[in-house]
Design a protein around this motif. Structure first.
Motif, PDB file in Angstrom:
ATOM      1  N   VAL A 148       0.823  -1.207   0.000  1.00  0.00           N
ATOM      2  CA  VAL A 148       0.000   0.000   0.000  1.00  0.00           C
ATOM      3  C   VAL A 148       0.859   1.259   0.000  1.00  0.00           C
ATOM      4  O   VAL A 148       0.357   2.353  -0.199  1.00  0.00           O
ATOM      5  N   ASP A 149       2.148   1.100   0.279  1.00  0.00           N
ATOM      6  CA  ASP A 149       3.023   2.260   0.388  1.00  0.00           C
ATOM      7  C   ASP A 149       4.372   1.887  -0.204  1.00  0.00           C
ATOM      8  O   ASP A 149       5.219   1.290   0.464  1.00  0.00           O
ATOM      9  N   GLU A 150       4.515   2.240  -1.477  1.00  0.00           N
ATOM     10  CA  GLU A 150       5.735   1.842  -2.177  1.00  0.00           C
ATOM     11  C   GLU A 150       6.948   2.597  -1.642  1.00  0.00           C
ATOM     12  O   GLU A 150       8.044   2.067  -1.574  1.00  0.00           O
ATOM     13  N   VAL A 151       6.738   3.845  -1.254  1.00  0.00           N
ATOM     14  CA  VAL A 151       7.852   4.682  -0.803  1.00  0.00           C
ATOM     15  C   VAL A 151       8.512   4.063   0.425  1.00  0.00           C
ATOM     16  O   VAL A 151       9.732   3.942   0.517  1.00  0.00           O
ATOM     17  N   ASN A 152       7.709   3.648   1.376  1.00  0.00           N
ATOM     18  CA  ASN A 152       8.259   3.089   2.614  1.00  0.00           C
ATOM     19  C   ASN A 152       8.219   1.566   2.649  1.00  0.00           C
ATOM     20  O   ASN A 152       8.488   0.973   3.690  1.00  0.00           O
TER      21      ASN A 152
ATOM     22  N   ARG B 111       4.290  10.325   4.092  1.00  0.00           N
ATOM     23  CA  ARG B 111       4.922  10.954   2.930  1.00  0.00           C
ATOM     24  C   ARG B 111       5.728  12.147   3.417  1.00  0.00           C
ATOM     25  O   ARG B 111       5.178  13.067   4.002  1.00  0.00           O
ATOM     26  N   LYS B 112       7.028  12.079   3.190  1.00  0.00           N
ATOM     27  CA  LYS B 112       7.850  13.211   3.621  1.00  0.00           C
ATOM     28  C   LYS B 112       7.591  14.423   2.738  1.00  0.00           C
ATOM     29  O   LYS B 112       7.307  15.502   3.180  1.00  0.00           O
ATOM     30  N   LYS B 113       7.693  14.212   1.440  1.00  0.00           N
ATOM     31  CA  LYS B 113       7.364  15.295   0.522  1.00  0.00           C
ATOM     32  C   LYS B 113       6.242  14.832  -0.385  1.00  0.00           C
ATOM     33  O   LYS B 113       6.192  13.669  -0.770  1.00  0.00           O
ATOM     34  N   PRO B 114       5.354  15.741  -0.730  1.00  0.00           N
ATOM     35  CA  PRO B 114       4.156  15.339  -1.452  1.00  0.00           C
ATOM     36  C   PRO B 114       4.418  14.899  -2.889  1.00  0.00           C
ATOM     37  O   PRO B 114       3.709  14.045  -3.403  1.00  0.00           O
ATOM     38  N   ALA B 115       5.440  15.458  -3.503  1.00  0.00           N
ATOM     39  CA  ALA B 115       5.588  15.250  -4.952  1.00  0.00           C
ATOM     40  C   ALA B 115       6.208  13.910  -5.306  1.00  0.00           C
ATOM     41  O   ALA B 115       6.131  12.957  -4.555  1.00  0.00           O
ATOM     42  N   ARG B 116       6.831  13.877  -6.478  1.00  0.00           N
ATOM     43  CA  ARG B 116       7.361  12.630  -7.032  1.00  0.00           C
ATOM     44  C   ARG B 116       8.523  12.087  -6.190  1.00  0.00           C
ATOM     45  O   ARG B 116       9.218  12.806  -5.497  1.00  0.00           O
ATOM     46  N   ARG B 117       8.699  10.825  -6.303  1.00  0.00           N
ATOM     47  CA  ARG B 117       9.833  10.233  -5.604  1.00  0.00           C
ATOM     48  C   ARG B 117      10.818   9.681  -6.624  1.00  0.00           C
ATOM     49  O   ARG B 117      10.530   9.672  -7.819  1.00  0.00           O
ATOM     50  N   LYS B 118      11.927   9.206  -6.074  1.00  0.00           N
ATOM     51  CA  LYS B 118      12.985   8.696  -6.967  1.00  0.00           C
ATOM     52  C   LYS B 118      12.599   7.328  -7.518  1.00  0.00           C
ATOM     53  O   LYS B 118      11.554   6.784  -7.219  1.00  0.00           O
TER      54      LYS B 118
END
Lengths: 581, 193
Positions: free
Chosen positions: B46-50, B176-183
């Protein structure tokens, strides 16, 4: 840095002084690094199971994490019994296992086993390191997981290519485990309610377990302080022995299946039970439907899953035994709590009545050595020494728990939860490594001893003067006792036939063998064993058909204890009890 | 050893875990190893970033067993959070089913009519079959499947239950640390955990 170098560096940074291991193809790069850096002491065992038990003995006698290094496949599978033992008894162990290179995983390669799959249910956590960049983090996290919360074994499976790969090192303080955050301090409301309940109790009892030992020596000191401050009776589980000095008059002895009459009856009749760092194990509770039927129960445990598992409790407190005891004592003092002296005097009178049954008394015998007497004499002769005791599993283990007194924690190493025959001898080896000048004795049975006796060779190699004190009754005594009790005396396969000559066996391994065959020889053999600066096997030939009493027959409750063979004849085990282990 | 005179309850439990190899095996192994029931289990990142996955488990047992299940789940190292949706208040739960029905003539028309009533969509069709897509709670899906089975040959694929609490509280919010795109995906791997 190579993966192998990172492993060595991480071990050093974690303060590891000694590793118990056995080399093999998949871990050769680590052994090469050991050779080159000479940074960590390696103890070469003779079987991987013994490596884990030695690490357990080391961990339990020092409070540090025990470290194991084994190869892939059979190295890892041989370690499984030790890992399960450490899981059941909450012993912090980190076990590094070799693995075939990542590109061969799943190919049925030589000495490949699905180590993380096999060890998943028998470790607290395990890792398969597939990215070199993860290695340092995993190493540090493994030590964190093994030693925080309820301690336990952690496996790190290391594919051989990772050991050669170049990867960056990460310092321990850079690694933060976000998901696993065990609660250490108890909820202060619950602590307050618990103290109120303890102060109002008419027939209270403290019931302490291995959690007190795991929480560090301070927890045992605080436990002792609380027991003394209240003047309440206290009992300890097999794993908790030493948390309260055996000499304390408030100590009722061990409880449970082979616990004392007074401890079990006090548990049954109490109105407030204060359980700290114990888990209401089936050996302790007996039949649950009749377990302490009138008691309000307080349960302090660092593992939330231990609470309300077997027994529903009134005040659960999740937290570290030492921290919660500190909180309890602070509240007790702040509120100026005082025990109800009149009620307490009445309660002690009841307890003294049970004590007067002298459930551990035995009739001395001039012709044959009684196992109880042998342990009693060993105890008398070593009580003032810097002495550590390990045991195997069976009758001798229960007699050791009953007849050997412990004044402080970390002096008693035994396989409680898993009941692993073959535990004590290698565990003693680990203890001796940690305490080179201490007297380390494995109280053993002849059958258990045979399960890991190969470690005599390791002891010879490293000059570890461990003493194996074998109560040799030529039977798997506990099996025989249950066959007598439950299976009509049909002694199926429980006789130790074709035993070796233990004196010659010790000699063959370069140790010293001693033997006592009659009571008059016992003291001399013990004296000589203590004096001998080498590994010793003391073969103590004891009465063969002696049974371990008192006993709560399986399926029975605390108040249905039997004291000796006379009771046993009268009471048949219930059908429900027969199916229990 | 657990008291058996207590009522059996069904609970929906949401578990937030690190999306790392073996985590599902740990959860399932816990249930099989300790003899707990799994009625339904779904999992997805559910959360690719983390690198977080959410597992929804529908299980049944006495209150003591349910409490054990939650405590046992909580102490798994890669588990971040455990919520008993049944206990913590009202929640919505949904399941998705793909139902293939093969039939002809009047029964085919009846199937379409029932699908319409259930707000199922036909997402594939031949002259003698449909594949319907349907979401709803478990009971609605059961009812639909039963009706279809009476009208032809049926094959069913269901997702199992996903659930979330009602109301404005976020039990396990995305971080989400920053709202925009991630790496790129490679740099956002399990290393964050």
């Amino acid at each position: 840095m190579s993966g192998a170098a990172i492993i060595l560096k991480a071990l050093q940074d974690q303060g590891v002084e000694v590793v118990f291991g056995y080399p093999g193809g998949a871990v050769l790069p680590i052994y090469d690094e050991l050779f080159k850096t000479n940074a960590v002491r390696h103890i070469l065992v003779r079987h991987e199971q013994a490596a884990v038990h030695a690490a357990e003995g080391y961990a339990r006698s020092t409070g540090k994490v025990g470290v194991v290094l084994v190869t892939s496949g059979p190295g890892a599978t041989n370690a499984v019994t030790g890992l399960t033992d450490a899981l059941m008894d909450s012993i912090p162990v980190v076990c590094l296992t070799g693995q075939v290179p990542t590109h061969l995983i799943g190919n049925d390669a030589f000495q490949e086993a699905d180590t993380t799959g096999i060890t998943r249910p028998c470790t607290k956590h395990n890792y398969l390191v597939k990215e070199p960049g993860q290695l340092a983090r995993v190493m540090h996290e493994a030590f964190y997981v093994a030693s925080h919360g309820r301690p336990g074994p952690v496996v790190i499976d290391l594919p051989k290519d990772i050991l050669f790969a170049d990867c960056p090192y990460v310092e321990a303080d850079q690694v933060e485990t976000k998901s696993y955050r065990p609660q250490v301090k108890g909820d202060s409301d619950a602590v307050e309610r618990a103290v109120d309940l303890i102060a109002k109790a008419k027939r209270p009892i403290f019931y302490g377990g291995g959690g007190l030992i795991n929480a560090g020596p301070k927890a045992s000191r605080l436990f002792t302080e609380f027991v003394r401050k209240t003047g309440y009776p206290a009992t300890l589980t097999l794993m908790g022995l030493g948390a309260l000095p055996y000499t304390d008059k408030r100590f009722l002895g061990m409880l449970g299946m082979h616990g004392t009459f007074e401890a079990n009856w006090a548990m049954h009749e109490c109105d407030v039970m204060v359980c700290i760092g114990a888990r209401f194990d089936d050996r302790v509770t007996g039949r649950l439907s009749d377990f302490a039927p009138n008691a309000k129960k307080i349960h302090v445990d660092i593992d939330p899953s231990s609470i309300n598992k077997n027994v529903a409790v009134d005040i659960p407190i999740v937290g570290d035994a030492g921290s919660v005891l500190e909180q309890m004592l602070a509240v007790w003092k702040a509120k100026g709590c005082k025990p109800d002296e009149a009620a307490l005097a009445k309660w002690w009178k009841m307890i003294d009545g049970w004590r007067a049954r002298k459930c551990l008394a035995y009739r001395p015998d001039d012709d044959v050595i009684l196992p109880q007497h042998a342990i009693r004499r060993l105890f008398e002769k070593t009580r003032d020494m810097d002495c550590y005791i390990t045991t195997e599993v069976g009758q001798h283990q229960m007699w050791a728990a009953q007849y050997y007194g412990f004044s402080e924690p970390n002096r008693w190493m035994t396989s409680g939860g898993l009941g692993t025959m073959g535990y004590g001898f290698p565990a003693a080896m680990g203890v001796q490594i940690a305490h080179p000048d201490a007297l380390v004795i494995d109280i053993a049975g002849e059958a258990s001893f045979l399960m890991n006796m190969q470690e005599l060779s390791t002891m010879r190699q490293y000059n570890l003067p461990v003493k194996a004190f074998i109560l040799n009754n030529q039977w798997m005594g506990m099996v025989r006792q249950w066959q007598e009790l439950v299976h009509g005396g049909r002694y199926s396969e429980s006789y130790s036939a074709a035993l070796p000559d233990f004196v010659k066996l010790a000699d063959a391994f370069g140790g010293v063998g001693l033997r006592a065959t009659k009571p008059s020889e016992l003291d001399d053999v013990i004296d000589e064993m203590i004096r001998t600066p080498q590994p010793v096997i003391a073969d103590i030939l004891v009465k063969q058909d002696e049974n371990c009493f008192p006993m709560i027959p399986s399926g029975a409750a605390h108040h249905e204890m039997i004291l000796g063979p006379e009771d046993q004849a009268e009471r048949r085990t219930s059908e429900e009890g027969m199916v229990l282990v | 050893m657990i008291k058996t005179d207590m009522p059996i309850e069904r609970h929906t439990i949401a578990v937030l875990v690190a999306n790392e190899p073996g985590v599902l095996a740990r959860v399932i192994g816990l249930f099989s190893g300790r003899g707990y029931n799994i009625e339904s289990l779904t999992v997805s990142e559910v959360d690719e970033v983390n690198a977080r996955s959410r597992i929804t488990i529908v299980t049944s047992g006495t209150p003591m067993v349910i409490e054990q299940i939650k405590a046992q789940l909580s102490r798994l190292v890669p588990v971040y959070d455990v919520h008993d949706l049944t206990l913590e208040g009202p929640h919505v739960s949904r399941e998705l089913a793909l139902v293939k029905i093969r039939n002809v003539g009047e029964q085919r028309i009846e199937a379409l009519r029932i699908a319409d009533t259930f707000r199922a969509r036909a997402i594939d069709s031949t002259l003698e079959s449909f594949v319907f897509e349907l979401t709803g709670d478990t009971g609605k899906l059961d009812a639909f499947v039963d009706l279809m089975a009476a009208l032809g040959d049926v094959e069913v694929s269901r997702t199992g239950v996903v659930a979330i609490a009602r109301g404005s509280d976020l039990q396990m919010p995305l971080v989400r640390k920053k709202p925009a795109r991630r790496k790129s995906k490679a740099s956002a791997g399990a290393g964050d955990d």
